[in-house]
Enzyme design. Structure first.
Site, PDB file in Angstrom:
ATOM      1  CG  ASP A  15      -2.102   0.975   1.080  1.00 28.58           C
ATOM      2  OD1 ASP A  15      -2.421   1.385   0.139  1.00 28.58           O
ATOM      3  OD2 ASP A  15      -2.639   1.111   2.078  1.00 28.58           O
ATOM      4  N   GLY A  16       0.385   2.212  -0.610  1.00 25.64           N
ATOM      5  CA  GLY A  16       1.176   3.600  -0.596  1.00 25.64           C
ATOM      6  C   GLY A  16       1.521   4.225  -1.906  1.00 25.64           C
ATOM      7  N   GLY A  18      -0.265   5.521  -4.384  1.00 30.17           N
ATOM      8  CA  GLY A  18      -0.801   6.737  -4.668  1.00 30.17           C
ATOM      9  C   GLY A  18      -0.305   7.742  -3.816  1.00 30.17           C
ATOM     10  CB  SER A  60      -8.877  -5.204  -2.885  1.00 28.92           C
ATOM     11  OG  SER A  60      -9.490  -4.039  -3.102  1.00 28.92           O
ATOM     12  CB  THR A  61     -13.586  -7.775  -4.128  1.00 20.35           C
ATOM     13  OG1 THR A  61     -13.464  -7.652  -2.994  1.00 20.35           O
ATOM     14  CG2 THR A  61     -13.187  -9.203  -4.683  1.00 20.35           C
ATOM     15  CD  GLU A  62     -13.471  -4.963  -1.014  1.00 22.56           C
ATOM     16  OE1 GLU A  62     -14.507  -5.734  -1.026  1.00 22.56           O
ATOM     17  OE2 GLU A  62     -12.395  -5.245  -0.833  1.00 22.56           O
ATOM     18  CG  ASN A  63      -8.028  -2.055  -5.242  1.00 25.02           C
ATOM     19  OD1 ASN A  63      -7.203  -2.868  -4.915  1.00 25.02           O
ATOM     20  ND2 ASN A  63      -8.075  -0.781  -4.410  1.00 25.02           N
ATOM     21  CD1 TRP A  64     -13.497  -5.122  -8.750  1.00 33.41           C
ATOM     22  CD2 TRP A  64     -12.768  -4.448 -10.686  1.00 33.41           C
ATOM     23  NE1 TRP A  64     -13.144  -6.305  -9.295  1.00 33.41           N
ATOM     24  CE2 TRP A  64     -12.407  -5.977 -10.569  1.00 33.41           C
ATOM     25  CE3 TRP A  64     -12.600  -3.963 -11.874  1.00 33.41           C
ATOM     26  CZ2 TRP A  64     -11.756  -6.667 -11.563  1.00 33.41           C
ATOM     27  CZ3 TRP A  64     -11.942  -4.645 -12.805  1.00 33.41           C
ATOM     28  CH2 TRP A  64     -11.369  -5.858 -12.771  1.00 33.41           C
TER      29      TRP A  64
HETATM   30  C1  IPE Z   1      -5.460  -2.628  -0.444  1.00 30.51           C
HETATM   31  O1  IPE Z   1      -5.195  -1.232  -0.428  1.00 30.51           O
HETATM   32  C2  IPE Z   1      -5.679  -3.223  -1.408  1.00 30.51           C
HETATM   33  C3  IPE Z   1      -4.180  -3.577  -2.204  1.00 30.51           C
HETATM   34  C4  IPE Z   1      -3.065  -3.171  -1.698  1.00 30.51           C
HETATM   35  C5  IPE Z   1      -4.218  -4.361  -3.427  1.00 30.51           C
HETATM   36  P1  IPE Z   1      -6.202  -0.124  -0.468  1.00 30.51           P
HETATM   37  O2  IPE Z   1      -5.379   1.121  -0.520  1.00 30.51           O
HETATM   38  O3  IPE Z   1      -7.145  -0.523  -1.676  1.00 30.51           O
HETATM   39  O4  IPE Z   1      -7.237  -0.239   0.775  1.00 30.51           O
HETATM   40  P2  IPE Z   1      -7.851   0.780   1.705  1.00 30.51           P
HETATM   41  O5  IPE Z   1      -9.070   1.123   0.776  1.00 30.51           O
HETATM   42  O6  IPE Z   1      -6.936   1.992   2.104  1.00 30.51           O
HETATM   43  O7  IPE Z   1      -8.364   0.218   2.937  1.00 30.51           O
HETATM   44  C1  IPE Z   2      -1.809   0.243  -3.421  1.00 24.97           C
HETATM   45  O1  IPE Z   2      -1.452   1.513  -3.448  1.00 24.97           O
HETATM   46  C2  IPE Z   2      -1.763  -0.447  -4.537  1.00 24.97           C
HETATM   47  C3  IPE Z   2      -3.036  -0.989  -5.284  1.00 24.97           C
HETATM   48  C4  IPE Z   2      -4.178  -0.855  -4.690  1.00 24.97           C
HETATM   49  C5  IPE Z   2      -3.207  -1.535  -6.536  1.00 24.97           C
HETATM   50  P1  IPE Z   2      -2.504   2.591  -3.554  1.00 24.97           P
HETATM   51  O2  IPE Z   2      -2.761   2.943  -4.980  1.00 24.97           O
HETATM   52  O3  IPE Z   2      -3.780   2.062  -2.521  1.00 24.97           O
HETATM   53  O4  IPE Z   2      -1.785   3.861  -2.673  1.00 24.97           O
HETATM   54  P2  IPE Z   2      -2.511   4.859  -1.980  1.00 24.97           P
HETATM   55  O5  IPE Z   2      -3.104   4.013  -0.717  1.00 24.97           O
HETATM   56  O6  IPE Z   2      -3.616   5.612  -2.625  1.00 24.97           O
HETATM   57  O7  IPE Z   2      -1.246   5.681  -1.431  1.00 24.97           O
HETATM   58 MG    MG Z   3      -4.005   2.293  -0.540  1.00 24.54          MG
END
Ligand code: IPE
Ligand code: IPE
Ligand code: MG
Length: 237
Positions: A15-16, A18, A60-64
């Protein structure tokens, strides 16, 4: 022989990406690209030191619910990742398994992951789980539905279901539970990742954003893991 203090199964919520991109005034996609570089090193190192199973949360299933352009770019990144890495992974005897429903991926991403799984199927080295369109609740729903279908087909058995029956229908079937779970970027939550398999996992929440996460950071987590006392509900004192 693996080191005695080595976790058998490491799970990582990468994570991170973004926030890393924002910090550097880059596009989100640059963050994901840098993330892949970090991941390459962690996979290589894990395989070298004898980790048995490495599970990476990639989508994740929520990333859609993210912007369409980001999703499309992530799908392309999946294709690119397998195109550039598959030879080395295969050479290192890594066996790839996708956790999640790949039917929802774009056709090219789906083809890439099917090819990677097929090609590495017979390998005997590290098991690399890549979670794509994965959610623990979705995984449980699928397992329960499969068990219901089994019961219908075979005529209902009088035996109550056991954990073993459920486990048999999880994506991680046949693999050991998660010993060590790492989530980067300072967020302290599991976001629907391997909830059942992590029932007794040791949790680590390093502050670093995933693109900045290095093998040295990973070594710190592994060293700290060895110091943890795992009781599994029992008593050691
Ligand atoms: C979890 O991270 C999913 C992945 C790293 C692939 P997210 O960034 O989607 O989770 P939330 O929304 O902060 O809980
Ligand atoms: C995790 O990084 C990667 C994926 C979910 C694919 P994020 O894209 O969630 O990064 P942040 O949380 O926005 O920093
Ligand atoms: Mg994230």
């Amino acid at each position: 022989m693996p080191n005695p203090g080595l976790p058998r199964h490491v799970a990582i919520i990468m994570d991170g990406n973004g926030r890393w991109a924002k910090q550097h005034a880059f596009s989100v996609m640059m963050g994901h690209r840098k993330g892949v570089e970090a991941l390459r090193e962690i996979i290589r190192y894990s395989s070298n030191i004898g980790i048995k199973v490495l599970s990476l949360y990639a989508f994740s299933t929520e990333n859609w619910s993210r912007p369409e352009a980001e999703i499309a770019a992530l799908m392309r990144l999946i294709v690119e990742f397998f195109r550039s890495e598959i030879d080395e992974l295969h050479e290192n005897k890594v066996r790839i398994r996708i956790l999640g429903d790949i039917n929802a991926l774009t056709a090219s991403a789906r083809d890439a992951v099917i090819m990677a799984q097929e090609r590495t199927r017979g390998n005997t080295g590290m098991q690399l789980n890549i979670a794509l369109n994965y959610g623990a609740r979705d995984e449980l729903i699928r397992a329960v539905n499969a068990l219901i279908a089994d019961a219908r087909d075979g005529g209902s058995s009088a035996e109550p279901l056991t954990w073993k029956d459920i486990e048999h229908h999880l994506y991680t079937k046949g693999q050991p539970d998660v010993d060590l779970l790492i989530r980067t970027s300072g967020e302290q939550r599991l976001s629907n990742f391997l909830l059942l398999q992590s029932a007794y996992a040791e949790l680590f929440f390093p502050q670093k954003l995933w693109p900045d996460y290095t093998v040295a950071d990973y070594q710190d987590a592994l060293a700290a893991y060895v110091q943890r006392e795992r009781r599994f509900g029992g008593r050691t004192t």
